[in-house]
Design an enzyme around this catalytic site. Structure first.
Site, short mmCIF file in Angstrom:
data_model
loop_
_atom_site.label_atom_id
_atom_site.label_comp_id
_atom_site.label_asym_id
_atom_site.label_seq_id
_atom_site.Cartn_x
_atom_site.Cartn_y
_atom_site.Cartn_z
N TYR A 1 74.11 -22.27 1.89
CA TYR A 1 73.75 -22.29 3.82
C TYR A 1 72.21 -22.01 4.00
O TYR A 1 71.37 -21.62 3.38
CB TYR A 1 74.33 -20.61 4.15
N LYS B 1 80.71 13.14 0.74
CA LYS B 1 80.05 12.34 1.76
C LYS B 1 80.55 10.59 2.03
O LYS B 1 80.02 10.26 0.81
CB LYS B 1 79.80 12.68 3.00
N MET C 1 79.33 -14.43 2.20
CA MET C 1 80.22 -13.56 2.07
C MET C 1 80.99 -13.51 0.84
O MET C 1 81.04 -12.78 0.82
CB MET C 1 81.80 -14.40 4.02
N ARG D 1 69.06 17.07 15.38
CA ARG D 1 70.45 16.49 14.72
C ARG D 1 72.07 17.02 15.24
O ARG D 1 72.04 17.35 16.46
CB ARG D 1 70.38 15.66 13.95
C1 LIG Z 1 74.09 13.60 3.34
C2 LIG Z 1 73.87 15.38 3.37
C3 LIG Z 1 73.26 15.79 2.08
C4 LIG Z 1 72.72 14.97 0.87
O1 LIG Z 1 71.72 14.28 1.12
P1 LIG Z 1 70.87 13.88 -0.16
O2 LIG Z 1 69.92 13.21 0.10
O3 LIG Z 1 72.01 12.65 -0.29
O4 LIG Z 1 71.24 14.62 -1.07
C5 LIG Z 1 72.40 17.17 2.35
N1 LIG Z 1 72.73 18.52 3.82
C6 LIG Z 1 73.52 17.57 4.61
C7 LIG Z 1 73.33 18.47 6.21
C8 LIG Z 1 73.23 16.44 4.48
O5 LIG Z 1 73.80 15.81 5.69
#
Ligand SMILES: *Cc1c(COP(=O)(O)O)cnc(C)c1O
Length: 353
Positions: A247, A37, A295, A125
């Site tokens: 800055y 992801k 930046m 969640r």
């Molecule tokens: C992001 C996620 C993972 C992976 O988590 P890590 O801590 O990066 O290994 C696994 N399961 C779900 C539901 C997630 O949202």
């Protein structure tokens, strides 16, 4: 000044594959998916997933429908691509994505279609809550209409092995998943893989550990580092004692100093809160940041480093003393955020697996 003034993000696909293989050995006989992801935690979901696929990984997780569509294009038909945030029936067109069912409404909508059932056991969640789980347990015909690839839950405190919620979630999951006899189960994320045999399931879902973030905070990192961010020096200048840099004039030299300005900044995801708290790396030795991160520019004190010139590259992330975890602890975040902030202006270079 260097000929290409852009930073180079070098991603070692061989190290990612080696990390995945180590996790496979740890989790046997359960399988290990690849969580890609957020564009593979900032490293590039397509190249990462293709390398894992070539190594034998056949299950992938993304968060969004659009990430899943792009990943199907990159991977072609075959591997499971599960969408954690779910999607409406048909929205995946002919990409054959696997929806994660997060509510009883999702369960009804996706009847008859291959899916993953998400039971919430302590995150509050996504996933069916206890009331929805009870309703589904009582509705045998709704359950019979499902075609489940997995039933899953997600651990809230896997990075704290002593936390009581780990065992509580595992027990809740065992109990709730019993309504789906024979359906494979998916439990551990990266840190969950290190909680011991009780957390082995049919399919683990690691993300961060693949990318070299320490899944066992407080203990030595068992994973390989996978990225190196190299930033060209734009200019080197000499300043006198008592002069300030950048800055708000936050840093003042105590001696005549040599300052290198490099071509990255907070617009590239290098957090401004690292100002004055972090070092970069050159030749395996630390190079301290001085002044504010701006930046597009960062200033470094190279007074004692005559070998650094305006033709040099500085390792800003992924070197000695500046791993994603090092930088995260310097500014009060987690390695995940350092990775997922990595900017779009870097040239991503992949070393083959
Ligand atoms: C992001 C996620 C993972 C992976 O988590 P890590 O801590 O990066 O290994 C696994 N399961 C779900 C539901 C997630 O949202």
């Amino acid at each position: 000044m260097a000929t290409d003034p852009r930073g180079r993000l070098i991603v070692d696909l061989g190290a990612i594959v080696a990390n995945w293989r180590d996790l496979c050995a740890l989790h046997a006989p359960g399988k290990v998916a690849g969580v890609v992801k957020a564009d593979g935690y900032g490293l590039g979901a397509g190249p990462v997933a293709q390398a894992l696929r070539a190594a034998g990984c056949d299950s992938f997780f993304v968060a969004h429908l659009q990430e899943g569509m792009a990943l199907r294009d990159a991977l072609g038909p075959g591997p499971m691509i599960a969408v954690l945030n779910g999607f409406r029936p048909g929205d995946d067109e002919d990409a054959h994505l696997t929806p994660v069912l997060n509510t009883l409404g999702d369960v009804r909508d996706h009847r008859g279609r291959r899916a993953i059932l998400h039971l919430d056991t302590g995150m509050a969640r996504l996933g069916l809550d206890a009331r929805e789980q009870a309703a589904l347990a009582e509705d045998a015909s709704l359950r019979a209409s499902l075609d489940l690839a997995y039933v899953m839950t997600h651990l809230a405190c896997a990075d704290e092995p002593a936390h009581a919620l780990n065992d509580t979630q595992r027990a809740r999951f065992t109990q709730a998943a019993a309504m789906c006899p024979g359906v494979p189960r998916s439990l551990a994320n990266s840190s969950g893989l290190f909680l011991g045999a009780g957390f082995v399931s049919d399919l683990a879902r690691p993300g961060c550990a693949l990318y070299g973030v320490n899944p066992t905070p407080g203990a030595p990192n068992p994973m390989r580092q996978v990225l190196r961010l190299e930033i060209p020096v734009l200019q080197i200048r000499d300043i006198g004692a008592g002069e300030t840099i950048g800055y708000s004039a936050t840093w003042r030299s105590s001696r005549p100093s040599r300052i290198a300005t490099i071509a990255a900044g907070y617009a590239d995801g290098y957090l401004r809160s690292l100002s004055g708290r972090a070092s970069a790396d050159h030749g395996g030795r630390p190079v301290p940041l001085v002044g504010r991160v701006s930046m597009d520019l960062i200033t470094l004190d190279v007074t004692d480093r005559p070998e650094i010139t305006d033709a040099s590259h500085i390792t800003l992330i992924g070197g000695s003393g500046c791993t994603p975890d090092d930088l995260a602890s310097a500014c009060g975040t987690i390695g995940y955020e350092i990775l997922t902030s990595l900017g779009a202006r870097y040239v991503r270079v992949y070393t083959p697996a």
